[in-house]
Design a protein around this motif. Sequence first.
Motif, PDB file in Angstrom:
ATOM      1  N   ALA A  81     -12.341  11.119  81.516  1.00 18.65           N
ATOM      2  CA  ALA A  81     -11.452  10.275  81.322  1.00 18.65           C
ATOM      3  C   ALA A  81     -11.334   9.908  79.735  1.00 18.65           C
ATOM      4  CB  ALA A  81     -11.883   8.830  82.066  1.00 18.65           C
ATOM      5  N   ARG A  82     -12.054   9.873  78.982  1.00 18.75           N
ATOM      6  CA  ARG A  82     -11.999   9.734  77.433  1.00 18.75           C
ATOM      7  C   ARG A  82     -11.260  10.811  76.908  1.00 18.75           C
ATOM      8  NH1 ARG A  82     -17.317   9.968  76.471  1.00 18.75           N
ATOM      9  NH2 ARG A  82     -17.616   7.900  77.085  1.00 18.75           N
ATOM     10  N   GLU A  83     -11.388  12.100  77.245  1.00 16.35           N
ATOM     11  CA  GLU A  83     -10.581  13.020  76.855  1.00 16.35           C
ATOM     12  C   GLU A  83      -9.062  12.996  77.391  1.00 16.35           C
ATOM     13  OE1 GLU A  83      -9.975  16.346  74.542  1.00 16.35           O
ATOM     14  OE2 GLU A  83     -11.832  15.114  74.703  1.00 16.35           O
ATOM     15  N   GLU A  84      -9.098  12.523  78.612  1.00 13.59           N
ATOM     16  CA  GLU A  84      -7.682  12.233  79.103  1.00 13.59           C
ATOM     17  C   GLU A  84      -6.864  11.108  78.401  1.00 13.59           C
ATOM     18  OE1 GLU A  84      -4.330  12.851  81.340  1.00 13.59           O
ATOM     19  OE2 GLU A  84      -5.987  13.910  81.092  1.00 13.59           O
ATOM     20  N   ALA A  85      -7.694  10.131  78.008  1.00 14.46           N
ATOM     21  CA  ALA A  85      -7.158   8.876  77.101  1.00 14.46           C
ATOM     22  C   ALA A  85      -6.846   9.369  75.749  1.00 14.46           C
ATOM     23  CB  ALA A  85      -8.070   7.870  77.113  1.00 14.46           C
ATOM     24  N   ARG A  86      -7.923  10.108  75.078  1.00 12.44           N
ATOM     25  CA  ARG A  86      -7.621  10.872  73.876  1.00 12.44           C
ATOM     26  C   ARG A  86      -6.373  11.823  73.705  1.00 12.44           C
ATOM     27  NH1 ARG A  86     -12.063  13.477  73.417  1.00 12.44           N
ATOM     28  NH2 ARG A  86     -13.109  11.608  72.496  1.00 12.44           N
ATOM     29  N   ARG A  87      -6.025  12.437  74.894  1.00 11.04           N
ATOM     30  CA  ARG A  87      -5.212  13.379  75.065  1.00 11.04           C
ATOM     31  C   ARG A  87      -3.788  12.696  75.226  1.00 11.04           C
ATOM     32  NH1 ARG A  87      -1.956  15.356  78.822  1.00 11.04           N
ATOM     33  NH2 ARG A  87      -2.921  14.286  80.237  1.00 11.04           N
ATOM     34  N   GLN A  88      -3.868  11.591  76.032  1.00 13.81           N
ATOM     35  CA  GLN A  88      -2.594  10.705  75.944  1.00 13.81           C
ATOM     36  C   GLN A  88      -2.313  10.109  74.773  1.00 13.81           C
ATOM     37  OE1 GLN A  88      -3.299   8.263  79.387  1.00 13.81           O
ATOM     38  NE2 GLN A  88      -3.323   9.807  80.867  1.00 13.81           N
ATOM     39  N   LYS A  89      -3.471   9.386  74.128  1.00 16.08           N
ATOM     40  CA  LYS A  89      -3.141   8.924  72.937  1.00 16.08           C
ATOM     41  C   LYS A  89      -2.533   9.743  71.872  1.00 16.08           C
ATOM     42  CE  LYS A  89      -5.330   5.856  69.601  1.00 16.08           C
ATOM     43  NZ  LYS A  89      -6.712   5.256  69.230  1.00 16.08           N
ATOM     44  N   GLU A  90      -3.111  11.021  71.638  1.00 19.03           N
ATOM     45  CA  GLU A  90      -2.515  11.980  71.031  1.00 19.03           C
ATOM     46  C   GLU A  90      -1.092  12.394  71.148  1.00 19.03           C
ATOM     47  OE1 GLU A  90      -3.352  13.491  68.127  1.00 19.03           O
ATOM     48  OE2 GLU A  90      -5.659  12.083  67.979  1.00 19.03           O
ATOM     49  N   GLU A  91      -0.865  12.336  72.618  1.00 18.77           N
ATOM     50  CA  GLU A  91       0.715  12.673  73.202  1.00 18.77           C
ATOM     51  C   GLU A  91       1.652  11.680  72.702  1.00 18.77           C
ATOM     52  OE1 GLU A  91       0.433  13.695  77.171  1.00 18.77           O
ATOM     53  OE2 GLU A  91      -0.348  15.502  77.017  1.00 18.77           O
ATOM     54  N   GLU A  92       0.840  10.481  72.891  1.00 16.57           N
ATOM     55  CA  GLU A  92       1.522   9.284  72.553  1.00 16.57           C
ATOM     56  C   GLU A  92       2.160   9.430  70.913  1.00 16.57           C
ATOM     57  OE1 GLU A  92       3.886   5.688  73.124  1.00 16.57           O
ATOM     58  OE2 GLU A  92       3.154   7.183  74.494  1.00 16.57           O
ATOM     59  N   ARG A  93       0.976   9.443  70.061  1.00 16.71           N
ATOM     60  CA  ARG A  93       1.342   9.673  68.692  1.00 16.71           C
ATOM     61  C   ARG A  93       2.153  10.572  68.203  1.00 16.71           C
ATOM     62  NH1 ARG A  93      -3.694  10.175  67.582  1.00 16.71           N
ATOM     63  NH2 ARG A  93      -4.098   7.612  67.122  1.00 16.71           N
ATOM     64  N   ALA A  94       2.069  11.712  68.868  1.00 19.06           N
ATOM     65  CA  ALA A  94       2.886  12.856  68.772  1.00 19.06           C
ATOM     66  C   ALA A  94       4.358  12.593  69.343  1.00 19.06           C
ATOM     67  CB  ALA A  94       2.339  14.324  69.430  1.00 19.06           C
ATOM     68  N   ARG A  95       4.480  11.734  70.318  1.00 20.75           N
ATOM     69  CA  ARG A  95       5.878  11.678  70.703  1.00 20.75           C
ATOM     70  C   ARG A  95       6.394  10.374  69.745  1.00 20.75           C
ATOM     71  NH1 ARG A  95       7.969   7.395  73.191  1.00 20.75           N
ATOM     72  NH2 ARG A  95       6.027   6.291  73.483  1.00 20.75           N
ATOM     73  N   ARG A  96       5.637   9.345  69.365  1.00 22.33           N
ATOM     74  CA  ARG A  96       6.126   8.558  68.214  1.00 22.33           C
ATOM     75  C   ARG A  96       6.587   9.229  66.930  1.00 22.33           C
ATOM     76  NH1 ARG A  96       1.779   5.360  69.963  1.00 22.33           N
ATOM     77  NH2 ARG A  96       0.770   5.414  67.969  1.00 22.33           N
ATOM     78  N   GLU A  97       5.672  10.150  66.804  1.00 19.43           N
ATOM     79  CA  GLU A  97       5.917  10.975  65.588  1.00 19.43           C
ATOM     80  C   GLU A  97       7.207  11.673  65.567  1.00 19.43           C
ATOM     81  OE1 GLU A  97       4.857  10.745  62.374  1.00 19.43           O
ATOM     82  OE2 GLU A  97       3.228   9.324  62.889  1.00 19.43           O
ATOM     83  N   ALA A  98       7.535  12.459  66.904  1.00 16.28           N
ATOM     84  CA  ALA A  98       8.712  13.038  66.991  1.00 16.28           C
ATOM     85  C   ALA A  98       9.915  11.951  67.143  1.00 16.28           C
ATOM     86  CB  ALA A  98       8.434  13.745  68.133  1.00 16.28           C
ATOM     87  N   GLU A  99       9.805  11.019  67.539  1.00 17.64           N
ATOM     88  CA  GLU A  99      10.849   9.989  67.567  1.00 17.64           C
ATOM     89  C   GLU A  99      11.200   9.546  66.360  1.00 17.64           C
ATOM     90  OE1 GLU A  99       9.529   6.850  70.427  1.00 17.64           O
ATOM     91  OE2 GLU A  99      10.115   8.159  72.041  1.00 17.64           O
ATOM     92  N   ARG A 100      10.168   9.206  65.369  1.00 19.78           N
ATOM     93  CA  ARG A 100      10.238   8.983  64.230  1.00 19.78           C
ATOM     94  C   ARG A 100      10.987   9.936  63.248  1.00 19.78           C
ATOM     95  NH1 ARG A 100       5.077   6.663  64.366  1.00 19.78           N
ATOM     96  NH2 ARG A 100       4.745   4.621  64.420  1.00 19.78           N
ATOM     97  N   GLU A 101      10.592  11.107  63.572  1.00 19.31           N
ATOM     98  CA  GLU A 101      11.156  12.358  62.897  1.00 19.31           C
ATOM     99  C   GLU A 101      12.739  12.505  63.223  1.00 19.31           C
ATOM    100  OE1 GLU A 101      11.476  15.366  60.089  1.00 19.31           O
ATOM    101  OE2 GLU A 101       9.943  13.810  60.291  1.00 19.31           O
ATOM    102  N   ALA A 102      12.811  12.285  64.612  1.00 19.61           N
ATOM    103  CA  ALA A 102      14.281  12.372  65.085  1.00 19.61           C
ATOM    104  C   ALA A 102      15.168  11.239  64.522  1.00 19.61           C
ATOM    105  CB  ALA A 102      14.288  12.527  66.612  1.00 19.61           C
ATOM    106  N   TYR A 103      14.615  10.107  64.356  1.00 20.67           N
ATOM    107  CA  TYR A 103      15.273   8.847  63.710  1.00 20.67           C
ATOM    108  C   TYR A 103      15.579   9.329  62.336  1.00 20.67           C
ATOM    109  CZ  TYR A 103      16.048   4.056  62.328  1.00 20.67           C
ATOM    110  OH  TYR A 103      16.607   3.167  61.578  1.00 20.67           O
ATOM    111  N   ARG A 104      14.436   9.618  61.834  1.00 18.82           N
ATOM    112  CA  ARG A 104      14.644   9.845  60.332  1.00 18.82           C
ATOM    113  C   ARG A 104      15.856  11.023  59.942  1.00 18.82           C
ATOM    114  NH1 ARG A 104      13.680  13.246  56.555  1.00 18.82           N
ATOM    115  NH2 ARG A 104      12.394  14.884  58.085  1.00 18.82           N
ATOM    116  N   LYS A 105      15.672  11.999  60.971  1.00 12.75           N
ATOM    117  CA  LYS A 105      16.887  13.092  60.813  1.00 12.75           C
ATOM    118  C   LYS A 105      18.096  12.573  61.146  1.00 12.75           C
ATOM    119  CE  LYS A 105      13.936  16.999  61.344  1.00 12.75           C
ATOM    120  NZ  LYS A 105      13.592  18.384  62.439  1.00 12.75           N
ATOM    121  N   ALA A 106      18.322  11.774  62.375  1.00 16.29           N
ATOM    122  CA  ALA A 106      19.603  11.082  62.567  1.00 16.29           C
ATOM    123  C   ALA A 106      20.130  10.303  61.206  1.00 16.29           C
ATOM    124  CB  ALA A 106      19.445  10.276  63.863  1.00 16.29           C
ATOM    125  N   LYS A 107      18.998   9.476  60.709  1.00 12.64           N
ATOM    126  CA  LYS A 107      19.525   8.629  59.806  1.00 12.64           C
ATOM    127  C   LYS A 107      19.916   9.432  58.593  1.00 12.64           C
ATOM    128  CE  LYS A 107      18.950   4.526  59.252  1.00 12.64           C
ATOM    129  NZ  LYS A 107      19.862   3.408  59.141  1.00 12.64           N
TER     130      LYS A 107
END
Length: 504
Positions: A81-107
């Motif tokens: 469960a801890r590993e799954e939470a860590r993985r989800q958190k990493e995925e969420e962080r990666a998703r946010r980073e991807a969204e920020r990068e996409a937003y930066r590229k769009a801007k």
Amino acid sequence: LQKEREREREQLRKQKEKERLQKEREREQLRQQKEKEAEQRRLEREQARIAAQKAREEERERKRQEAAEERARKLAEREAAREEARRQKEEERARREAEREAYRKAKEAERERLRAEREAARRALEGKVARASKRLQRGDGLLGRGITTTRVYRPEAIPDQSGTTRRIPEGAAVRPLGVRPPPLPQLQPQPAVTTPPTPPTTEAGAAAAPTVAQPTPTESAQGPEPSPEGAEKTEQTVSAPSQPAELERAAALTTPKPVEPTRATPPPPPSSLGIEERYQRILERLANADPAFQREYRENFDMSWIYHDSALEGVVYTYQELKTAIDPNVQIVPDSSLQPACEEIRRHRQAIELVRELAERKRVPITVDTIKRLYVTLHPEEGDVKTVKYRKDIPQHRLYFHEYAAPDKIAYRVRQIVDWLNGPEPKKMKNPLRVAARVHYDLVRVFPFTTDSGKVARLLMNVILLRAGYPPAIIHSTERQRYYEALKGQLPVIIQMVADAISN
């Protein structure tokens, strides 16, 4: 006869002795048999006891193994469960980073597009000016004199910058920013354009807009920027006339009308009321206003709060992002590139609403959970008040050069700040502004969380100010460098900045 009797007695005695011995042997055999049976039963009982003990040992060992297996299973489940939470958190962080990068590229793409459009408009305008100049040169050869062009600005096209600069002490020299000094008049026999007088400066340091203005240094270097609503600047090119009536009409076009100087509005007289009384008067006037005005006022106030508070952290939102996130009619963001920024803005506004809610509950003391609750409102992905963790490392930021608390000292330092706030010393100071500024200063220097510790400290400062009847202190984004310099150890500067932010 006597011998026969003796013999009979002897035989009878022998027979009795024999019977006695027979009985003794039988008794002995019976005793041995009983002893044997008793021994057999004892052995059976011993074997049964040993078997039962062995069974109990086996049962205990089985239960011990089952308990160990259960512990191992639960440990594995918790680890999974801890590993799954860590993985989800990493995925969420990666998703946010991807969204920020996409937003930066769009801007960046949007800025490139706007830059290309401005460049194309500038080139088109340069071509238009070149063609008009050639026509004028041809007309000059025919008429014997040249007619220049005049760039006319509509008054409403020039932005009003009053109130956007810092207050300037009385008697100080004020130089209008962004206003090009008027050129010297050319010594020509018949000048086509007269140079308007230098526009007077207003109290805020911005120049009053004349009807005809000279292009700014930026415009002279890059060309005029097209307006989305239409052409804010219209270029009037006067061609070479061929008749006297046309000459008079061209002269009327090229000669500007006299400009009336704009008089600066005198500042209102200083009020003798304190900040609390003035703020209460504002709240009373706002309460008597119509609901539409109240809603618009609150939205604009929150947008300004979020903009300047985020700009201090290095995040600058556009008006479109702020308006889309604040507008209650927009439930779903139509542009996916605005989604990350809108989510951050909405969480920031929820934190501001929490500040107002905590300010109304004056009897509820401020605790460590209050600080964690403000942070969790800004970052709900970090868990809740019970599970949120302090930072575990030393953050590296290009603006944060002040001292930090070590990770193992954060909990103690935060409790120390809360204990001081709830202790007797703030009551002795009798100055809520100094108390709020010091709590904010101490909490930022502890830097308890990985991100947005400055936002949490400023929100907590505004909770204290609102409880004391003061308006919230919104430090202007132009004070960013001074703000970070003061965090290195200049508490009086922080107090002065908070006081200026309240009275501004």
